[in-house]
Design a protein around this motif. Sequence first.
Motif, short mmCIF file in Angstrom:
data_model
loop_
_atom_site.label_atom_id
_atom_site.label_comp_id
_atom_site.label_asym_id
_atom_site.label_seq_id
_atom_site.Cartn_x
_atom_site.Cartn_y
_atom_site.Cartn_z
N UNK A 82 0.82 -1.21 0.00
CA UNK A 82 0.00 0.00 0.00
C UNK A 82 0.85 1.26 0.00
N UNK A 83 2.08 1.18 0.50
CA UNK A 83 2.94 2.36 0.52
C UNK A 83 3.69 2.55 -0.80
N UNK A 84 3.63 1.59 -1.69
CA UNK A 84 4.28 1.69 -2.99
C UNK A 84 3.48 2.65 -3.88
N UNK A 85 4.18 3.57 -4.54
CA UNK A 85 3.50 4.57 -5.37
C UNK A 85 2.70 3.94 -6.51
N UNK A 86 3.18 2.82 -7.05
CA UNK A 86 2.44 2.16 -8.14
C UNK A 86 1.12 1.58 -7.64
N UNK A 87 1.14 1.01 -6.44
CA UNK A 87 -0.09 0.47 -5.85
C UNK A 87 -1.03 1.62 -5.48
N UNK A 88 -0.47 2.69 -4.95
CA UNK A 88 -1.29 3.86 -4.64
C UNK A 88 -1.96 4.40 -5.89
N UNK A 89 -1.23 4.41 -7.01
CA UNK A 89 -1.82 4.88 -8.28
C UNK A 89 -2.94 3.94 -8.72
N UNK A 90 -2.73 2.64 -8.57
CA UNK A 90 -3.77 1.67 -8.92
C UNK A 90 -5.02 1.92 -8.08
N UNK A 91 -4.85 2.11 -6.78
CA UNK A 91 -5.98 2.36 -5.90
C UNK A 91 -6.66 3.69 -6.25
N UNK A 92 -5.85 4.69 -6.61
CA UNK A 92 -6.43 5.98 -7.05
C UNK A 92 -7.24 5.80 -8.33
N UNK A 93 -6.68 5.03 -9.28
CA UNK A 93 -7.40 4.78 -10.54
C UNK A 93 -8.72 4.05 -10.30
#
Length: 127
Positions: A28-39
Amino acid sequence: EVDPGLGESVFDRQSWMEITPELFEEMRSDVRVQKLFDDLDLADEDQFSLFDTLDSDKSGTVDLEEFSSGIAKLRGEACRSDIISINLMIQGVRSEMRTYMNSLARRIYRLDDTLVEVRRLQEPLRD
């Protein structure tokens, strides 16, 4: 994506991997995962329960199949069948609650009747 050397997808080779709650928190702290969750328009407060949602077999870990199918279900509009399923579950819960409330009301009336009878029986003892 097929690895020409092994003739199988990366997903197939890594299907044994499982995500623990601790690893999920790190992800969850990874920026790529954060972007996925944002998307996916996934609110921060919803991310806390996401692991339990993705753990469809309730094993305490999420394998890659659970993760990918769970994330895929989060995308897009709800299907008509999803809405109907949720509606039926809500109707079932409402019916159970109505039955419980009726049962509870009957118990309260019986207790009230019992209390009235106990008080009536105690009256001669007070005199």
